[in-house]
Design an enzyme around this catalytic site. Sequence first.
Site, PDB file in Angstrom:
ATOM      1  CD  GLU A  25      -7.590   7.698  -4.848  1.00 17.64           C
ATOM      2  OE1 GLU A  25      -7.916   6.259  -4.481  1.00 17.64           O
ATOM      3  OE2 GLU A  25      -7.322   7.536  -6.202  1.00 17.64           O
ATOM      4  CB  ALA A  69      -4.718  12.446 -10.048  1.00 16.00           C
ATOM      5  CD  GLU A 102     -10.511   7.409  -8.960  1.00  8.57           C
ATOM      6  OE1 GLU A 102      -9.206   7.559  -9.269  1.00  8.57           O
ATOM      7  OE2 GLU A 102     -11.610   6.975  -8.324  1.00  8.57           O
ATOM      8  N   GLY A 152      -6.756   7.524  -9.767  1.00  6.39           N
ATOM      9  CA  GLY A 152      -7.028   7.525 -10.960  1.00  6.39           C
ATOM     10  C   GLY A 152      -6.233   6.725 -11.970  1.00  6.39           C
TER      11      GLY A 152
HETATM   12  N1  CO8 Z   1       1.505  12.061  -9.305  1.00  4.01           N
HETATM   13  C1  CO8 Z   1       2.761  12.468 -10.224  1.00  4.01           C
HETATM   14  N2  CO8 Z   1       4.300  11.848 -10.108  1.00  4.01           N
HETATM   15  C2  CO8 Z   1       3.621  11.010  -9.453  1.00  4.01           C
HETATM   16  C3  CO8 Z   1       2.940  10.320  -9.437  1.00  4.01           C
HETATM   17  C4  CO8 Z   1       1.127  10.772  -9.486  1.00  4.01           C
HETATM   18  N3  CO8 Z   1       0.073  10.310  -8.663  1.00  4.01           N
HETATM   19  N4  CO8 Z   1       3.708   8.981  -9.127  1.00  4.01           N
HETATM   20  C5  CO8 Z   1       4.731   8.729  -9.305  1.00  4.01           C
HETATM   21  N5  CO8 Z   1       5.053  10.468  -9.325  1.00  4.01           N
HETATM   22  C6  CO8 Z   1       6.486  10.052 -10.091  1.00  4.01           C
HETATM   23  C7  CO8 Z   1       7.328  10.655  -8.663  1.00  4.01           C
HETATM   24  O1  CO8 Z   1       7.270  11.649  -7.995  1.00  4.01           O
HETATM   25  C8  CO8 Z   1       8.470  10.232  -9.387  1.00  4.01           C
HETATM   26  O2  CO8 Z   1       9.521  11.665 -10.077  1.00  4.01           O
HETATM   27  P1  CO8 Z   1      10.237  12.538  -9.068  1.00  4.01           P
HETATM   28  O3  CO8 Z   1      11.507  11.255 -10.518  1.00  4.01           O
HETATM   29  O4  CO8 Z   1      10.579  14.023 -10.288  1.00  4.01           O
HETATM   30  O5  CO8 Z   1      10.226  12.703  -8.230  1.00  4.01           O
HETATM   31  C9  CO8 Z   1       8.836   9.434 -11.098  1.00  4.01           C
HETATM   32  O6  CO8 Z   1       7.388   9.359 -11.144  1.00  4.01           O
HETATM   33  C10 CO8 Z   1       9.171   8.250 -10.172  1.00  4.01           C
HETATM   34  O7  CO8 Z   1       7.935   7.222  -9.469  1.00  4.01           O
HETATM   35  P2  CO8 Z   1       8.528   6.639  -7.661  1.00  4.01           P
HETATM   36  O8  CO8 Z   1      10.149   7.916  -8.048  1.00  4.01           O
HETATM   37  O9  CO8 Z   1       7.914   7.234  -6.773  1.00  4.01           O
HETATM   38  O10 CO8 Z   1       9.067   5.214  -8.506  1.00  4.01           O
HETATM   39  P3  CO8 Z   1       9.163   3.919  -7.614  1.00  4.01           P
HETATM   40  O11 CO8 Z   1       8.785   3.365  -8.606  1.00  4.01           O
HETATM   41  O12 CO8 Z   1       9.745   4.341  -6.576  1.00  4.01           O
HETATM   42  O13 CO8 Z   1       7.261   3.871  -6.947  1.00  4.01           O
HETATM   43  C11 CO8 Z   1       5.281   4.205  -7.353  1.00  4.01           C
HETATM   44  C12 CO8 Z   1       6.513   3.665  -7.825  1.00  4.01           C
HETATM   45  C13 CO8 Z   1       4.549   3.044  -5.911  1.00  4.01           C
HETATM   46  C14 CO8 Z   1       4.197   3.776  -7.905  1.00  4.01           C
HETATM   47  C15 CO8 Z   1       4.855   5.281  -6.127  1.00  4.01           C
HETATM   48  O14 CO8 Z   1       5.973   6.355  -6.939  1.00  4.01           O
HETATM   49  C16 CO8 Z   1       3.545   6.045  -6.067  1.00  4.01           C
HETATM   50  O15 CO8 Z   1       3.655   5.974  -4.736  1.00  4.01           O
HETATM   51  N6  CO8 Z   1       3.188   7.173  -6.492  1.00  4.01           N
HETATM   52  C17 CO8 Z   1       1.471   7.556  -6.037  1.00  4.01           C
HETATM   53  C18 CO8 Z   1       0.647   6.629  -5.958  1.00  4.01           C
HETATM   54  C19 CO8 Z   1      -0.382   7.594  -5.606  1.00  4.01           C
HETATM   55  O16 CO8 Z   1      -0.674   7.808  -3.948  1.00  4.01           O
HETATM   56  N7  CO8 Z   1      -1.362   7.815  -5.971  1.00  4.01           N
HETATM   57  C20 CO8 Z   1      -2.730   7.764  -6.155  1.00  4.01           C
HETATM   58  C21 CO8 Z   1      -2.703   9.425  -6.413  1.00  4.01           C
HETATM   59  S1  CO8 Z   1      -4.575  10.169  -6.083  1.00  4.01           S
HETATM   60  C22 CO8 Z   1      -5.535  10.255  -7.397  1.00  4.01           C
HETATM   61  O17 CO8 Z   1      -5.468   9.407  -7.863  1.00  4.01           O
HETATM   62  C23 CO8 Z   1      -6.730  10.969  -7.232  1.00  4.01           C
HETATM   63  C24 CO8 Z   1      -7.677  10.614  -8.313  1.00  4.01           C
HETATM   64  C25 CO8 Z   1      -8.725  11.450  -8.105  1.00  4.01           C
HETATM   65  C26 CO8 Z   1      -8.880  12.634  -8.548  1.00  4.01           C
HETATM   66  C27 CO8 Z   1      -9.566  13.501  -9.013  1.00  4.01           C
HETATM   67  C28 CO8 Z   1     -10.137  14.429  -8.559  1.00  4.01           C
HETATM   68  C29 CO8 Z   1     -11.588  15.108  -8.135  1.00  4.01           C
END
Ligand code: CO8
Length: 258
Positions: A132, A65, A112, A109
């Site tokens: 998460e 998400a 999921e 997400g």
């Molecule tokens: N949300 C927003 N932006 C994201 C997300 C995300 N989940 N993941 C990556 N991005 C963005 C980064 O911020 C970055 O943007 P910017 O260049 O502007 O800084 C761009 O994508 C590229 O990402 P990275 O530079 O981090 O790329 P890497 O190759 O270094 O890393 C990863 C890749 C490992 C995937 C890393 O981006 C990461 O850890 N992302 C987050 C993963 C995460 O924590 N996901 C869970 C999110 S919470 C969730 O999903 C809850 C679901 C349930 C919701 C239900 C609501 C009721």
Amino acid sequence: MAYQTITVEIEDYVALIRLNRPEALNALNSQLVGELAGALSEADRNDKVRCIVLTGSEKAFAAGADIKEMAGKTYVEAYTGDLFGADFDRITATRKPVIAAVSGYALGGGCELAMACDFIICADNAKFGQPEINLGVMAGIGGTQRLTRFVGKSKAMDMHLTGRFMDAAEAERSGLVSRVVPATKLVAEALAVAKKIAEKSQIALLAAKEAVNRAYETTLREGLLSERRSFQALFATEDQKEGMAAFLEKREPQFRDR
Ligand code: CO8
């Protein structure tokens, strides 16, 4: 209908839906989830679609998400706004078969969403996770329930409590995905599988999908009874007559969805 966060292509009775927010690794924001729900409902209604493939990019199916969109929300906003709730329910209500073709990250997400599809074909570079916990929250759109049903309690707890990622080999071994293919061939393979599905009788497809899904929602006794009744009901269709006649006459069946 024009979408900004996804693309939709329809060919040979298969809709290919791509998540398309490359700048955020296809993170699911409200717009994307709303557009996806709309596209799936449209595909369900479209006679030119018999099977759907949902995919992302080579680097990410979806990295979760959208954290930027969620970060500032209060409990009241999340609860009263039913964050993703209604749109995600519309996604899971899709009646036609949906294959998730996962390359790269399917996290939070994203994992999921893949699990909410009917089955997952993944690339050898796929990484699944429910990280998460690292954000001070937990899964919220099915992860604790669906992952546990796919891989069992021990691995599901491991994934949810540590936030570790699972690679493609482990995902296949654990029953999370049905097949692993080389990353460069993922979409072509998923489309080939979808085209095979699209050739079947749609009545039988819908009934089979409904019946498998009941395995997750009811008792074995109820599920078996429901399956038996659906099986018997299919003898009221022309497609059953055609399918069995074609086998006996050693030819390909021509299903007409009747
Ligand atoms: N949300 C927003 N932006 C994201 C997300 C995300 N989940 N993941 C990556 N991005 C963005 C980064 O911020 C970055 O943007 P910017 O260049 O502007 O800084 C761009 O994508 C590229 O990402 P990275 O530079 O981090 O790329 P890497 O190759 O270094 O890393 C990863 C890749 C490992 C995937 C890393 O981006 C990461 O850890 N992302 C987050 C993963 C995460 O924590 N996901 C869970 C999110 S919470 C969730 O999903 C809850 C679901 C349930 C919701 C239900 C609501 C009721």
